[in-house]
Design a protein around this motif. Structure first.
Motif, PDB file in Angstrom:
ATOM      1  N   ILE A 252       0.836  -1.210   0.000  1.00  0.00           N
ATOM      2  CA  ILE A 252       0.000   0.000   0.000  1.00  0.00           C
ATOM      3  C   ILE A 252       0.867   1.254   0.000  1.00  0.00           C
ATOM      4  O   ILE A 252       0.420   2.331   0.412  1.00  0.00           O
ATOM      5  CB  ILE A 252      -0.980   0.013   1.195  1.00  0.00           C
TER       6      ILE A 252
ATOM      7  N   PHE B 118      -3.913  10.211   0.891  1.00  0.00           N
ATOM      8  CA  PHE B 118      -5.221  10.855   1.063  1.00  0.00           C
ATOM      9  C   PHE B 118      -5.041  12.363   1.009  1.00  0.00           C
ATOM     10  O   PHE B 118      -4.029  12.886   1.478  1.00  0.00           O
ATOM     11  CB  PHE B 118      -5.854  10.432   2.386  1.00  0.00           C
TER      12      PHE B 118
ATOM     13  N   ASP C 240       1.708   3.192  -2.258  1.00  0.00           N
ATOM     14  CA  ASP C 240       1.249   4.291  -3.118  1.00  0.00           C
ATOM     15  C   ASP C 240      -0.051   4.932  -2.621  1.00  0.00           C
ATOM     16  O   ASP C 240      -0.618   5.775  -3.301  1.00  0.00           O
ATOM     17  CB  ASP C 240       1.066   3.799  -4.558  1.00  0.00           C
ATOM     18  N   TRP C 241      -0.526   4.545  -1.431  1.00  0.00           N
ATOM     19  CA  TRP C 241      -1.786   5.117  -0.941  1.00  0.00           C
ATOM     20  C   TRP C 241      -1.548   6.501  -0.352  1.00  0.00           C
ATOM     21  O   TRP C 241      -0.614   6.718   0.417  1.00  0.00           O
ATOM     22  CB  TRP C 241      -2.419   4.226   0.136  1.00  0.00           C
TER      23      TRP C 241
END
Lengths: 310, 310, 310, 310
Positions: B128, B133, B130-131
């Motif tokens: 994850i 927000f 590249d996650w």
């Protein structure tokens, strides 16, 4: 990939194991009509008793328990020019202490202008004669026969679908239902010209439609609640009471879907849901309330799919 | 119309009638700082015990019970580069039958990049990495002293505000609180760099902020729950359990607001809400859950205002 | 083991950290009076504002956070001859769909005959002029100051006690409260001459009392909710909404109590609770509903005690 | 007034409109057998799939929608010497925060001694080897076919009865069900040797029985939920979620029953319920929770009857 034209001659106020009206294959589409919630059709006549009479069931060749039936709502065209609501709001959505002050709930008629794309009260008072809502058709009640030969009133909903009354279930949406019986037995009806969150009037603008839908069978998907893909979002919808319960069910199933489709563990999936989930209150009026747990596709760095094997 | 710079030296884990830290006037703005939910500030040090320690209270000259205090969140600038969450999801948002399968909840650190406008895990797993927000600051807990000299833990919320954890309470929003005591006594804190609906991780990305807010006093408004105006929406937020209850409270107050501000009766107001209301689940984690009932300004043919006399 | 006679001169509509009215020691008893829920005393005069004004707080020498304060209600003698209720039933206990049909809630006066042990309407209609209820006094609202300096309205309840409105909290009952602040700070009031389950009229028969209670301090007990022993039963009471939540809290704490007091594991304790538990719905009217999880002593082959160290 | 001996050869896991197994008349009694919740009978063999398989349906001559079917449970004799439960408690009755600490739910076997009138674990640990519960048989699931041809899983319950799991539904109780379809179609099964309030283990002590019941048809009674008379009490039971909802339904129907049977208005009836009602939490485990609102006959100055016309 046949395209069926089906004219209903009988309807059902239950969703259950009943003799099918038509057998269709995965990939097929069907053009048919739905009655309004009170059983009235495009001709203005009542063809079935009130309480969300359904068109169907459609038997899907080869569907077996454990499979998923993907239904795409291709088109919903109102086939008459009026709809109806109740007003004021349903008692269950208001503080009990104010209910005695409100007038009795009565029916109101609306004008649906498909060309203009508007929905307006037919006889508005002067004060609100400029009010207008965008035409945004949706299916209030649809789904597949529930497990074990049950036949359940179209008033309510469950893992098999039913009376979910969710405003995103309109043209362009694909809904994946868990299959519980051979042939899936798909039913549909209870169209709304528009509806806010929660169906808090106890109705959307209820009317009859010409509907085109297509089906796709996916073998052995093991869904626990209906999933849906729209142009912009992925979501799970679940049913229960109070609202906390469908929220729990939908969140649990979305966590599972994210985990299995993106190949991440519950901690990783929780990071995504915790910062990006959106909840929609579909209905807070029916015997089972419905909540959708939704992720915008823009939140995802890799695509998720209704075809995810879980 | 003074612009105060206020450096807090004490904090409170209750919202209640306490000696004010500063007296301000209607029209004034204040630049100050808030600690994170665990009491840590921009310097990385703990300045108060955990549990949403508040900056304040600010005494607003002339505020009396029955008035409304309008607070505009002018700006929220993270004053450090990290935040934290818990994972996996809070037990209350999941089907009880799956809780035993989940790992223990633990704390995770996040990197906040105010320039890039992003929030990312500090040490993501490969799967994850590249996650990311979008930075979307909000105040989790703020409000005014409740009625009758009460002093209530910042864990919970009520008509006075408190720990509402609603993602739309960010820069640009104006929140109108009912005033219960002389001077209103406004508190703020518990900022989040971002948060999904429901605060289902039990946290947003918790961090400390420099906050600028302004206040405006409106005499004798008679609000029953906080109202809010954002660039695009008008909304009421309410608190209670289960989710059905704050939904009832918020809907009832929005119906009243629409009725009185637009000069329509409950039936007319119900037509609008029934077809246009949106519900947001603010938090489903704290002792009192919060639901917002919201109307897009685009649904209105005449404007509504936080100043509506009711 | 002093026996204090305390005549109150001030009252509080919050339960919280306030200056004590009297310091007492473990083992002491106190004879005092309580006002009714509207603030009226034995002389028929109003001595405090409505909303369960409390006598107290009593500071118990040596009480510290983590201890338990055991309060025995030794005696409750009505000190006037009338009480009052509201009727019809509270809106929250009825199906929302019937609320519009009911008359407005109004106050009714009752005659309390302590000698005959009866409670009767003062001016009954002919149809019900023979109706009479046994005098069964109980304290509706009592408890200790909550944690962290909070001061909470006597409308509601929590782990500290408060407005629990439970009909078994009458003479002979010993209630063990978790202590949150130095001195415990015990408050009491809101006596009822009688009350059914749930306080569904929104009141019991509300009146003023002379009350005698005794206290016993037990060091380091670690209670999470109030426990109680009556002549025949052991029980835990908890607060929350909906009813499912206090039921969860009370069951969890009773399971823990059984486990630790009888030295059995959760499976063994579950066998007992599963086949023998009784639930009482104390109130379903206040902001926090209360449920008691109860075991008859006759179900136990070994005695359990309020002194169980956990 | 025939006395039928009926030996079942097929069972149903739904309650609905199905071909009857026997036609009986008002006044008749039936001696038959029921399987346990997992489908096992007195011979220790499985005769139907798990999930409360029902004996029946029995068609009652002349029963029509709107009538009431009064069923008296005349006798329940365990027809084998063992039963079973699950342990620890069901996740839904515990604070979600403790669920991760509990062992996995597993099945436990119990010895039923009909002569001694006791129920004991078959292989208790040393610590609890003296634990014993009184044999107190009850029917967990029974009722009549629901309206409109529905067929509903025996997991749940509604106005037609179903899986109510209420410990007072044992020998001596007469339950009045609203009739929805011609012949009423009465089903029964899911007997428990004993069970606490709430069925919080998710089971009572599940076993098979020889059951004798009698039926009486009362024309045009207009019940909305099942009513019941025991030796000492009159009660209404209702179903829904959260617990607040069946409490509302049962209270509303009891208020109506009191009003119409005693000829009093809602205010007068509220005086009685407010001071005398008792609530029992029947089950807090099934998809629909059940609550009984109960009045002791000793509270009544005039008798009430299951035959009250409403």
């Amino acid at each position: 990939m046949a395209r069926h034209h089906f004219v209903p001659t009988r309807y059902s106020n239950e969703i259950g194991t009943q003799p099918p009206v038509l057998e269709i294959a995965s990939g097929d589409s069907v053009i048919t009509t739905t009655l309004d919630a009170a059983g009235f059709g495009g001709d203005g006549e009542q063809h079935a008793p009130r309480g969300n009479p359904m068109t169907g069931p459609f038997f899907v060749t080869g569907a077996e328990p454990g499979d998923a039936l993907l239904v795409t709502i291709e088109r919903m065209t109102p086939n008459r020019k009026t709809g109806w609501t109740y007003s004021p709001l349903a008692p269950g959505v208001l503080d009990p202490s104010v209910l005695a002050e409100l007038p009795k709930r009565e029916r109101y008629e609306w004008a649906i202008d498909a060309e203009a794309g508007t929905v307006k009260l037919l006889e508005p008072t002067d004060r609100i004669k400029d009010w207008s809502f965008p035409l945004a058709p949706m299916l209030g009640c649809f789904g597949v026969a529930p497990e074990r030969g049950q036949a359940i009133s179209t008033a309510t909903s469950g893992a098999y679908g039913g009376n979910m009354d969710y405003r995103l279930f309109g043209p362009g949406a694909t809904i994946a239902f868990p299959v519980f019986v051979d042939g899936a037995l798909f039913f549909l009806g209870d169209g709304h010209a528009c509806q806010g969150d929660g169906e808090i009037a106890g109705t959307g603008v209820e009317t009859s439609f010409e509907v085109e839908f297509s089906v796709k069978l996916v073998k052995r998907l093991g869904l626990r609640w209906p999933r849906c893909e729209t142009e912009t979002d992925l979501l799970v919808i679940a049913a229960g009471r109070p609202l906390d319960q469908p929220l729990q069910f939908a969140t649990t199933e979305l966590l599972r879907w994210v985990g299995e489709d993106l190949g991440v563990n519950p901690v990783e999936a929780s990071h995504l849901l915790g910062q990006a989930v959106r909840y929609d209150i579909a209905n807070v009026f029916n015997p089972a309330y419905c909540v959708a747990a939704r992720l915008a596709k823009t939140e995802l760095t890799r695509p998720m799919s209704l075809l995810a094997r879980t």
